[in-house]
Design a protein around this motif. Structure first.
Motif, PDB file in Angstrom:
ATOM      1  N   ASN A  93       0.852  -1.183   0.000  1.00 25.46           N
ATOM      2  CA  ASN A  93       0.000   0.000   0.000  1.00 25.46           C
ATOM      3  C   ASN A  93       0.892   1.239   0.000  1.00 25.46           C
ATOM      4  OD1 ASN A  93      -1.762   2.142   0.629  1.00 25.46           O
ATOM      5  ND2 ASN A  93      -1.569   1.699   2.812  1.00 25.46           N
ATOM      6  N   PRO A  94       0.996   1.962  -1.107  1.00 27.79           N
ATOM      7  CA  PRO A  94       1.941   3.075  -1.187  1.00 27.79           C
ATOM      8  C   PRO A  94       1.588   4.251  -0.298  1.00 27.79           C
ATOM      9  CG  PRO A  94       0.530   3.046  -3.119  1.00 27.79           C
ATOM     10  CD  PRO A  94       0.258   1.776  -2.368  1.00 27.79           C
ATOM     11  N   TYR A  95       0.357   4.325   0.186  1.00 29.44           N
ATOM     12  CA  TYR A  95      -0.062   5.491   0.942  1.00 29.44           C
ATOM     13  C   TYR A  95       0.136   5.359   2.443  1.00 29.44           C
ATOM     14  CZ  TYR A  95      -2.467   6.543  -3.425  1.00 29.44           C
ATOM     15  OH  TYR A  95      -2.760   6.789  -4.738  1.00 29.44           O
ATOM     16  N   GLN A  96       0.274   4.147   2.957  1.00 28.78           N
ATOM     17  CA  GLN A  96       0.278   3.901   4.406  1.00 28.78           C
ATOM     18  C   GLN A  96      -1.053   4.385   5.005  1.00 28.78           C
ATOM     19  OE1 GLN A  96       3.964   5.275   6.241  1.00 28.78           O
ATOM     20  NE2 GLN A  96       5.175   4.520   4.559  1.00 28.78           N
ATOM     21  N   SER A  97      -1.058   4.990   6.172  1.00 28.59           N
ATOM     22  CA  SER A  97      -2.239   5.569   6.844  1.00 28.59           C
ATOM     23  C   SER A  97      -3.387   4.578   7.008  1.00 28.59           C
ATOM     24  CB  SER A  97      -2.728   6.833   6.123  1.00 28.59           C
ATOM     25  OG  SER A  97      -3.370   6.549   4.894  1.00 28.59           O
ATOM     26  N   VAL A  98      -3.073   3.309   7.324  1.00 34.38           N
ATOM     27  CA  VAL A  98      -4.103   2.296   7.555  1.00 34.38           C
ATOM     28  C   VAL A  98      -4.362   2.173   9.055  1.00 34.38           C
ATOM     29  CG1 VAL A  98      -4.764  -0.117   7.270  1.00 34.38           C
ATOM     30  CG2 VAL A  98      -3.404   1.020   5.507  1.00 34.38           C
ATOM     31  N   ASN A  99      -5.609   2.287   9.453  1.00 42.39           N
ATOM     32  CA  ASN A  99      -5.995   2.101  10.853  1.00 42.39           C
ATOM     33  C   ASN A  99      -6.561   0.707  11.037  1.00 42.39           C
ATOM     34  OD1 ASN A  99      -5.546   4.748  12.323  1.00 42.39           O
ATOM     35  ND2 ASN A  99      -6.564   5.440  10.467  1.00 42.39           N
ATOM     36  N   ASP A 100      -7.896   0.582  11.081  1.00 43.45           N
ATOM     37  CA  ASP A 100      -8.496  -0.736  11.193  1.00 43.45           C
ATOM     38  C   ASP A 100      -8.585  -1.384   9.816  1.00 43.45           C
ATOM     39  OD1 ASP A 100      -9.609  -2.887  12.465  1.00 43.45           O
ATOM     40  OD2 ASP A 100     -11.588  -1.990  12.721  1.00 43.45           O
ATOM     41  N   ILE A 101      -8.683  -2.695   9.785  1.00 38.94           N
ATOM     42  CA  ILE A 101      -8.929  -3.457   8.568  1.00 38.94           C
ATOM     43  C   ILE A 101     -10.041  -4.447   8.871  1.00 38.94           C
ATOM     44  CG2 ILE A 101      -6.638  -3.209   7.539  1.00 38.94           C
ATOM     45  CD1 ILE A 101      -5.867  -5.886   8.728  1.00 38.94           C
ATOM     46  N   ALA A 102     -10.632  -5.030   7.833  1.00 41.41           N
ATOM     47  CA  ALA A 102     -11.752  -5.949   8.054  1.00 41.41           C
ATOM     48  C   ALA A 102     -11.805  -6.986   6.956  1.00 41.41           C
ATOM     49  CB  ALA A 102     -13.073  -5.175   8.119  1.00 41.41           C
ATOM     50  N   VAL A 103     -12.465  -8.099   7.249  1.00 44.99           N
ATOM     51  CA  VAL A 103     -12.694  -9.172   6.291  1.00 44.99           C
ATOM     52  C   VAL A 103     -14.196  -9.423   6.233  1.00 44.99           C
ATOM     53  CG1 VAL A 103     -12.325 -11.633   5.803  1.00 44.99           C
ATOM     54  CG2 VAL A 103     -10.441 -10.230   6.678  1.00 44.99           C
ATOM     55  N   ASP A 104     -14.758  -9.600   5.026  1.00 43.09           N
ATOM     56  CA  ASP A 104     -16.187  -9.879   4.916  1.00 43.09           C
ATOM     57  C   ASP A 104     -16.447 -11.379   5.000  1.00 43.09           C
ATOM     58  OD1 ASP A 104     -15.676 -11.003   2.423  1.00 43.09           O
ATOM     59  OD2 ASP A 104     -16.768  -9.496   1.282  1.00 43.09           O
ATOM     60  N   ALA A 105     -17.713 -11.762   4.824  1.00 48.84           N
ATOM     61  CA  ALA A 105     -18.076 -13.173   4.989  1.00 48.84           C
ATOM     62  C   ALA A 105     -17.434 -14.072   3.946  1.00 48.84           C
ATOM     63  CB  ALA A 105     -19.597 -13.319   4.943  1.00 48.84           C
ATOM     64  N   GLY A 106     -17.026 -13.501   2.812  1.00 51.85           N
ATOM     65  CA  GLY A 106     -16.394 -14.284   1.759  1.00 51.85           C
ATOM     66  C   GLY A 106     -14.883 -14.287   1.811  1.00 51.85           C
ATOM     67  N   GLY A 107     -14.309 -13.680   2.839  1.00 47.45           N
ATOM     68  CA  GLY A 107     -12.862 -13.639   2.973  1.00 47.45           C
ATOM     69  C   GLY A 107     -12.210 -12.482   2.247  1.00 47.45           C
ATOM     70  N   ASN A 108     -13.009 -11.576   1.673  1.00 50.26           N
ATOM     71  CA  ASN A 108     -12.448 -10.418   0.989  1.00 50.26           C
ATOM     72  C   ASN A 108     -11.949  -9.396   2.006  1.00 50.26           C
ATOM     73  OD1 ASN A 108     -13.353 -11.329  -1.733  1.00 50.26           O
ATOM     74  ND2 ASN A 108     -15.380 -11.026  -0.839  1.00 50.26           N
ATOM     75  N   LEU A 109     -10.772  -8.849   1.741  1.00 46.26           N
ATOM     76  CA  LEU A 109     -10.110  -7.946   2.676  1.00 46.26           C
ATOM     77  C   LEU A 109     -10.439  -6.499   2.342  1.00 46.26           C
ATOM     78  CD1 LEU A 109      -8.000  -7.357   4.949  1.00 46.26           C
ATOM     79  CD2 LEU A 109      -6.250  -7.420   3.142  1.00 46.26           C
ATOM     80  N   LEU A 110     -10.792  -5.714   3.371  1.00 41.27           N
ATOM     81  CA  LEU A 110     -11.079  -4.290   3.228  1.00 41.27           C
ATOM     82  C   LEU A 110      -9.990  -3.498   3.948  1.00 41.27           C
ATOM     83  CD1 LEU A 110     -14.885  -4.414   4.121  1.00 41.27           C
ATOM     84  CD2 LEU A 110     -13.855  -4.529   1.853  1.00 41.27           C
TER      85      LEU A 110
END
Length: 338
Positions: A93-110
């Motif tokens: 991720n070239p921007y950094q600045s990531v706080n929380d992350i999440a995964v949906d019911a299908g395993g897709n990453l947000l």
């Protein structure tokens, strides 16, 4: 990580350690530079962000994702990392600045990006799977996200602050972008968001007096209503739902509360449970038997045994992580069945 002073360009990682080191938030905390100064050059909107990442083998479909606010990588680790093994894959991720992350019911990453106001989506075909979309959030600064089906349905995005006012929840889709913005008079600063299987949403935050609020948005719509029965001094952070539908609310700087109901009346089921170090973000595993928290103070991920009435520390891992990079978002794949 989370800031405690509203400004259109407030970045979270630098501020939290000074604002929350004593366990209290104050409106006088410093903020970082203007948004335009913080945004580094990188791929345009809707261009694949994973250009220097390393995917896991196709057979590896489960694990633990870990983000650091001041790092260009989200790492993937095995589900059991009690031996402190190195990451098995990563997403660049070239921007950094990531706080929380999440995964949906299908395993897709947000991956919400506070800067430059975007949400990255990665397919759950494997751990650290391929990039699927970059969604621009025109309303605010994303700090968390939740979805049942990110590929085809609604993604609820927690904005710590809107670009022109207090924090909110943006409603987005991969096909149509972010088209709605949910606000509530009691919601000043937003820390986390959760969505249940029926499409109801909750936002964890602070009001204008820096008391904790939990806002319930039935069907993820309308102006919402403040939940009752929560600890007004609990702070705020990530929200998750366990397999029984209980809300698991992480509280700055190092505790967890478990509530039932909250539509809008809450019933406290467990907590506050004390966490290791300092933790703002964390999520449950598929069976709701383990909780993983990002420990920014000690630069590690802490794993706990979870029940609605207990949280018991088991082990930590830090291979590839750094306290100076502000360990934050942690998410299991697969996530809690909720």
């Amino acid at each position: 990580m989370l800031s405690s002073s509203r400004a259109p360009a407030a970045a979270l990682g630098f501020v939290l350690l000074t604002a929350c080191g004593g366990g209290a938030l104050s409106p006088g905390a410093p903020v970082r530079e203007a948004l335009g100064d913080l945004r580094p050059p990188g791929p345009p909107v809707n261009a694949p962000a994973m250009q220097r990442g390393r995917a896991a083998p196709a057979r590896v479909r489960s694990g633990i994702y870990v983000a650091q606010f001041s790092s260009s990588y989200v790492f993937g680790y095995p589900l059991d990392n009690s031996k402190n093994g190195a990451p098995i894959c990563n997403i660049y991720n070239p921007y950094q600045s990531v706080n929380d992350i999440a995964v949906d019911a299908g395993g897709n990453l947000l991956i919400p990006l506070e800067v430059p106001n975007e949400i990255l989506v990665y397919k759950g075909t494997r751990l650290c799977g391929p990039w699927a979309a970059t969604i621009a959030d025109p309303y605010g600064q994303p700090t968390g996200a939740a979805a049942n089906d990110a590929m085809h349905g609604t993604i609820a995005v927690a904005n710590i602050f809107d670009l022109s006012g207090p924090g909110s929840i943006s409603l987005c889709t991969m096909s149509g972008g972010c088209t709605q913005n949910l606000t509530n008079p009691a919601l000043y600063e937003t820390g986390g968001v959760a969505m249940d299987r029926k499409g109801n949403c909750w936002a964890s935050g602070l009001d204008g007096s820096y008391a904790s609020v939990l806002i319930y948005f039935a069907a993820c719509s309308g102006s919402g209503v403040a939940a009752t029965g929560i600890a007004v001094t609990q702070g705020y952070g990530a929200i998750d739902l366990d397999k029984n539908g209980n809300l698991v609310v992480v509280s700055i700087p190092n505790s967890v509360y478990v509530y039932g109901g909250c539509k809008p009346k809450c019933k406290k089921i467990g907590g506050p449970f004390t966490l290791q170090g300092g933790t703002i973000f964390g999520h449950l595993n598929k069976k709701s038997t383990e909780f993983a928290g990002g420990d920014y103070e000690l630069g590690q991920v802490d794993i706990y045994d979870y029940t609605p009435k207990s949280l018991t520390y088991r082990y930590s891992f830090n291979s590839g992580l750094s306290a100076s990079a502000d360990v934050g978002g942690v998410a299991f794949s697969p996530r809690s069945k909720e």
